[in-house]
Design a protein around this motif. Sequence first.
Motif, PDB file in Angstrom:
ATOM      1  N   ASP A   1      12.920   8.006   4.138  1.00 34.76           N
ATOM      2  CA  ASP A   1      12.860   8.568   5.471  1.00 34.76           C
ATOM      3  C   ASP A   1      11.368   8.938   5.663  1.00 34.76           C
ATOM      4  OD1 ASP A   1      12.383  10.748   3.728  1.00 34.76           O
ATOM      5  OD2 ASP A   1      13.754  12.135   4.916  1.00 34.76           O
ATOM      6  N   GLU A   2      10.909   9.708   6.709  1.00 37.07           N
ATOM      7  CA  GLU A   2       9.588  10.000   6.716  1.00 37.07           C
ATOM      8  C   GLU A   2       8.829  10.821   5.777  1.00 37.07           C
ATOM      9  OE1 GLU A   2       8.806  12.437  10.270  1.00 37.07           O
ATOM     10  OE2 GLU A   2       6.570  12.552   9.866  1.00 37.07           O
ATOM     11  N   ARG A   3       9.533  11.620   5.011  1.00 32.10           N
ATOM     12  CA  ARG A   3       8.994  12.095   3.969  1.00 32.10           C
ATOM     13  C   ARG A   3       8.860  11.552   2.562  1.00 32.10           C
ATOM     14  NH1 ARG A   3      10.982  15.671  -0.332  1.00 32.10           N
ATOM     15  NH2 ARG A   3       9.287  17.293  -0.695  1.00 32.10           N
ATOM     16  N   GLY A   4       9.879  10.607   2.451  1.00 29.21           N
ATOM     17  CA  GLY A   4      10.090   9.662   1.576  1.00 29.21           C
ATOM     18  C   GLY A   4       8.867   8.596   1.446  1.00 29.21           C
ATOM     19  N   SER A   5       8.601   7.927   2.672  1.00 30.70           N
ATOM     20  CA  SER A   5       7.455   6.890   2.897  1.00 30.70           C
ATOM     21  C   SER A   5       6.272   7.682   2.701  1.00 30.70           C
ATOM     22  CB  SER A   5       7.674   6.716   4.120  1.00 30.70           C
ATOM     23  OG  SER A   5       8.905   5.448   4.268  1.00 30.70           O
ATOM     24  N   GLN A   6       6.036   9.016   2.882  1.00 33.91           N
ATOM     25  CA  GLN A   6       4.750   9.710   2.664  1.00 33.91           C
ATOM     26  C   GLN A   6       4.532   9.784   1.367  1.00 33.91           C
ATOM     27  OE1 GLN A   6       4.995  13.004   5.114  1.00 33.91           O
ATOM     28  NE2 GLN A   6       4.219  12.070   7.089  1.00 33.91           N
ATOM     29  N   LEU A   7       5.591  10.334   0.548  1.00 37.50           N
ATOM     30  CA  LEU A   7       5.284  10.523  -0.710  1.00 37.50           C
ATOM     31  C   LEU A   7       5.290   9.143  -1.364  1.00 37.50           C
ATOM     32  CD1 LEU A   7       8.365  13.108  -1.393  1.00 37.50           C
ATOM     33  CD2 LEU A   7       6.069  13.754  -1.960  1.00 37.50           C
ATOM     34  N   PHE A   8       5.925   8.177  -1.084  1.00 39.32           N
ATOM     35  CA  PHE A   8       5.375   6.836  -1.670  1.00 39.32           C
ATOM     36  C   PHE A   8       3.874   6.510  -1.591  1.00 39.32           C
ATOM     37  CE2 PHE A   8       4.500   2.347  -1.888  1.00 39.32           C
ATOM     38  CZ  PHE A   8       4.701   1.958  -2.737  1.00 39.32           C
ATOM     39  N   GLU A   9       3.220   6.668  -0.312  1.00 38.72           N
ATOM     40  CA  GLU A   9       1.927   6.697   0.071  1.00 38.72           C
ATOM     41  C   GLU A   9       1.279   7.463  -0.900  1.00 38.72           C
ATOM     42  OE1 GLU A   9       0.122   4.546   1.989  1.00 38.72           O
ATOM     43  OE2 GLU A   9       1.955   3.433   1.842  1.00 38.72           O
ATOM     44  N   GLU A  10       1.660   8.822  -1.303  1.00 38.16           N
ATOM     45  CA  GLU A  10       0.702   9.652  -2.226  1.00 38.16           C
ATOM     46  C   GLU A  10       0.896   8.939  -3.418  1.00 38.16           C
ATOM     47  OE1 GLU A  10       1.401  13.829  -2.604  1.00 38.16           O
ATOM     48  OE2 GLU A  10       2.263  13.797  -0.486  1.00 38.16           O
ATOM     49  N   ILE A  11       2.153   8.261  -4.104  1.00 42.31           N
ATOM     50  CA  ILE A  11       2.180   7.672  -5.196  1.00 42.31           C
ATOM     51  C   ILE A  11       1.060   6.534  -5.575  1.00 42.31           C
ATOM     52  CG2 ILE A  11       3.689   6.369  -6.709  1.00 42.31           C
ATOM     53  CD1 ILE A  11       6.083   8.006  -5.736  1.00 42.31           C
ATOM     54  N   THR A  12       0.908   6.013  -4.138  1.00 37.59           N
ATOM     55  CA  THR A  12       0.063   4.888  -4.526  1.00 37.59           C
ATOM     56  C   THR A  12      -1.328   5.256  -4.849  1.00 37.59           C
ATOM     57  OG1 THR A  12      -0.454   4.815  -2.067  1.00 37.59           O
ATOM     58  CG2 THR A  12       1.489   3.466  -2.846  1.00 37.59           C
ATOM     59  N   GLN A  13      -1.659   6.312  -4.314  1.00 41.48           N
ATOM     60  CA  GLN A  13      -3.015   6.924  -4.779  1.00 41.48           C
ATOM     61  C   GLN A  13      -3.263   7.649  -6.194  1.00 41.48           C
ATOM     62  OE1 GLN A  13      -5.097   6.485  -2.334  1.00 41.48           O
ATOM     63  NE2 GLN A  13      -3.676   5.599  -1.153  1.00 41.48           N
ATOM     64  N   LEU A  14      -2.122   7.883  -6.866  1.00 47.04           N
ATOM     65  CA  LEU A  14      -2.211   8.470  -7.911  1.00 47.04           C
ATOM     66  C   LEU A  14      -3.054   7.695  -9.246  1.00 47.04           C
ATOM     67  CD1 LEU A  14       1.596   9.448  -8.148  1.00 47.04           C
ATOM     68  CD2 LEU A  14      -0.732  11.174  -7.929  1.00 47.04           C
ATOM     69  N   PRO A  15      -3.661   8.400 -10.154  1.00 47.89           N
ATOM     70  CA  PRO A  15      -4.404   7.676 -11.004  1.00 47.89           C
ATOM     71  C   PRO A  15      -3.359   7.026 -11.954  1.00 47.89           C
ATOM     72  CG  PRO A  15      -4.521   9.938 -11.355  1.00 47.89           C
ATOM     73  CD  PRO A  15      -4.014   9.742 -10.150  1.00 47.89           C
ATOM     74  N   GLU A  16      -2.187   7.427 -12.259  1.00 44.94           N
ATOM     75  CA  GLU A  16      -1.517   6.635 -13.243  1.00 44.94           C
ATOM     76  C   GLU A  16      -0.743   5.407 -12.469  1.00 44.94           C
ATOM     77  OE1 GLU A  16      -1.281  10.076 -12.295  1.00 44.94           O
ATOM     78  OE2 GLU A  16      -0.517  11.320 -13.729  1.00 44.94           O
ATOM     79  N   TYR A  17      -0.764   5.396 -11.201  1.00 44.63           N
ATOM     80  CA  TYR A  17       0.231   4.483 -10.446  1.00 44.63           C
ATOM     81  C   TYR A  17      -0.785   3.180 -10.269  1.00 44.63           C
ATOM     82  CZ  TYR A  17       4.051   2.232  -7.964  1.00 44.63           C
ATOM     83  OH  TYR A  17       4.953   1.568  -7.383  1.00 44.63           O
ATOM     84  N   TYR A  18      -0.901   2.199 -11.116  1.00 40.63           N
ATOM     85  CA  TYR A  18      -1.796   1.105 -10.950  1.00 40.63           C
ATOM     86  C   TYR A  18      -1.187  -0.080 -10.096  1.00 40.63           C
ATOM     87  CZ  TYR A  18       1.992  -0.943 -13.922  1.00 40.63           C
ATOM     88  OH  TYR A  18       3.223  -1.081 -14.192  1.00 40.63           O
ATOM     89  N   PRO A  19       0.017  -0.002  -9.842  1.00 42.09           N
ATOM     90  CA  PRO A  19       0.354  -1.504  -8.912  1.00 42.09           C
ATOM     91  C   PRO A  19      -0.417  -1.525  -7.803  1.00 42.09           C
ATOM     92  CG  PRO A  19       2.337  -0.116 -10.194  1.00 42.09           C
ATOM     93  CD  PRO A  19       1.131   0.749 -10.237  1.00 42.09           C
ATOM     94  N   THR A  20      -0.521  -0.568  -6.842  1.00 43.04           N
ATOM     95  CA  THR A  20      -1.015  -0.750  -5.622  1.00 43.04           C
ATOM     96  C   THR A  20      -2.608  -1.090  -5.688  1.00 43.04           C
ATOM     97  OG1 THR A  20       0.559   0.985  -4.825  1.00 43.04           O
ATOM     98  CG2 THR A  20      -1.409   0.195  -3.182  1.00 43.04           C
ATOM     99  N   ARG A  21      -3.352  -0.264  -6.298  1.00 44.39           N
ATOM    100  CA  ARG A  21      -4.937  -0.946  -6.497  1.00 44.39           C
ATOM    101  C   ARG A  21      -4.990  -2.182  -7.099  1.00 44.39           C
ATOM    102  NH1 ARG A  21      -4.305   3.715  -9.618  1.00 44.39           N
ATOM    103  NH2 ARG A  21      -4.757   3.265 -11.757  1.00 44.39           N
ATOM    104  N   THR A  22      -4.046  -2.393  -8.042  1.00 49.39           N
ATOM    105  CA  THR A  22      -4.215  -3.853  -8.748  1.00 49.39           C
ATOM    106  C   THR A  22      -3.854  -4.910  -7.963  1.00 49.39           C
ATOM    107  OG1 THR A  22      -3.509  -2.660 -10.657  1.00 49.39           O
ATOM    108  CG2 THR A  22      -3.676  -5.004 -10.914  1.00 49.39           C
ATOM    109  N   GLU A  23      -2.728  -4.755  -7.201  1.00 43.75           N
ATOM    110  CA  GLU A  23      -2.431  -5.826  -6.093  1.00 43.75           C
ATOM    111  C   GLU A  23      -3.439  -5.865  -5.205  1.00 43.75           C
ATOM    112  OE1 GLU A  23       1.198  -5.147  -3.636  1.00 43.75           O
ATOM    113  OE2 GLU A  23       1.805  -7.335  -3.898  1.00 43.75           O
ATOM    114  N   THR A  24      -3.997  -4.770  -4.612  1.00 46.08           N
ATOM    115  CA  THR A  24      -4.875  -4.944  -3.604  1.00 46.08           C
ATOM    116  C   THR A  24      -6.064  -5.580  -3.951  1.00 46.08           C
ATOM    117  OG1 THR A  24      -4.166  -2.788  -2.671  1.00 46.08           O
ATOM    118  CG2 THR A  24      -6.316  -3.315  -2.020  1.00 46.08           C
ATOM    119  N   ALA A  25      -6.424  -5.453  -5.307  1.00 44.44           N
ATOM    120  CA  ALA A  25      -7.648  -6.415  -5.657  1.00 44.44           C
ATOM    121  C   ALA A  25      -7.320  -7.576  -5.771  1.00 44.44           C
ATOM    122  CB  ALA A  25      -8.072  -5.897  -7.163  1.00 44.44           C
ATOM    123  N   ILE A  26      -6.139  -8.022  -6.215  1.00 44.68           N
ATOM    124  CA  ILE A  26      -5.814  -9.600  -6.254  1.00 44.68           C
ATOM    125  C   ILE A  26      -5.788 -10.200  -4.861  1.00 44.68           C
ATOM    126  CG2 ILE A  26      -4.113 -11.128  -7.230  1.00 44.68           C
ATOM    127  CD1 ILE A  26      -3.123  -9.181  -9.149  1.00 44.68           C
TER     128      ILE A  26
END
Length: 330
Positions: free
Chosen positions: A48-73
């Motif tokens: 929902d709105e909060r869940g999507s916002q929390l996912f966005e926060e996850i993507t910025q976390l130092p431990e969560y490598y997938p988003t920045r790695t895929e972005t670079a690819i």
Amino acid sequence: MHQLPVVRRVDAVRTRRQEQALATMVAEVRAGLTRRPLPELPCKYFYDERGSQLFEEITQLPEYYPTRTETAILAAHAAEIVDAVSPRELAELGSGAGRKIRFFLDAMRARRRLESVLLLEINEAYLRESVSRLQTDYPEARVRGVTGDFVSDLGALGPGGDRLLLFLAGTIGNLHPAELGPFFHAAAAVLAPGDGFLVGVDLVKDPARLHAAYNDARGVTAEFNRNILRVLNARLGAGFDPSDFEHRAFYDAERQWIEMRLRALRRVSVRIPAADVTLRLEEGDEIRTELSCKYTRESFAARLRRSGLVLERWLTDPEKLFASALLRRT
Ligand code: SAH
Ligand code: AVI
């Protein structure tokens, strides 16, 4: 499912569609929560709105490598993918905040081939925002959205042809491996021969790295996990107290997946009126809320057999954390 942008729909149509979505949710929640020994909830209800916002926060976390790695690819390879597929239409499943799609839109614009954009997303409010932002920034394209489920509603994309379909973030890992055969089959059906399908794949790796990515120090993933209970409270009138549950995420090395669960911290009895279910859990009992499957090139390619899709390119980062798999419709 529902096509956007909407000119103006009568309330009755809107209500029927919402009722249908609610009926599906009721049936899925009832089936999941009455499953034993391990009750489960479909992970699409995080968003929902909060869940999507929390996912966005996850993507910025130092431990969560997938988003920045895929972005670079994608930053490095989007243009060559566009050159290989030569699409006029870009479609994306589970488009979310819709940032990575811009690498492809920019490459298509530079080649004067950008005609149409189609997003399929379960979170309607998020979808509307993305459609309107992309329409503003890419006025030469016709931008449309479909509210729906990428498992059951892929047909809403309509027939393929000059299409590049994106499924990023490793969201394919949130499907059970047994669902992949029918999913690839359905994806092939909305692609014409020669069309491309770019799939983001999170790779098998050091379990400690995986564990950290789903057990972040700030507890954002824990909040994301518990958010599914708030969604059930809001939509189905359920009586969950999220603080009765703790987040648990672990890597199952044999199945090569991360499993997220909610563990009851005390005995709970929760009524879910809309689903006519009373969930009774003892302290320590768990509900499975998400799978996040990890693949190797081989285990991923094996899932494509007899799908009508072939693996054409496998693009990874130097640490081999994540891959962008370019599939081609035969
Ligand atoms: N593509 C974005 C977002 C990934 S998060 C990115 O790369 O960052 C997964 C997205 O898929 C969320 O926006 C969520 O709302 C959507 N989603 C999850 N399950 C879905 C389903 N079954 N059908 C359609 N969309 C879904
Ligand atoms: C959207 N999907 C790819 C994320 C994942 O990693 O499986 C969802 C997520 N779950 C916990 N953290 C992020």
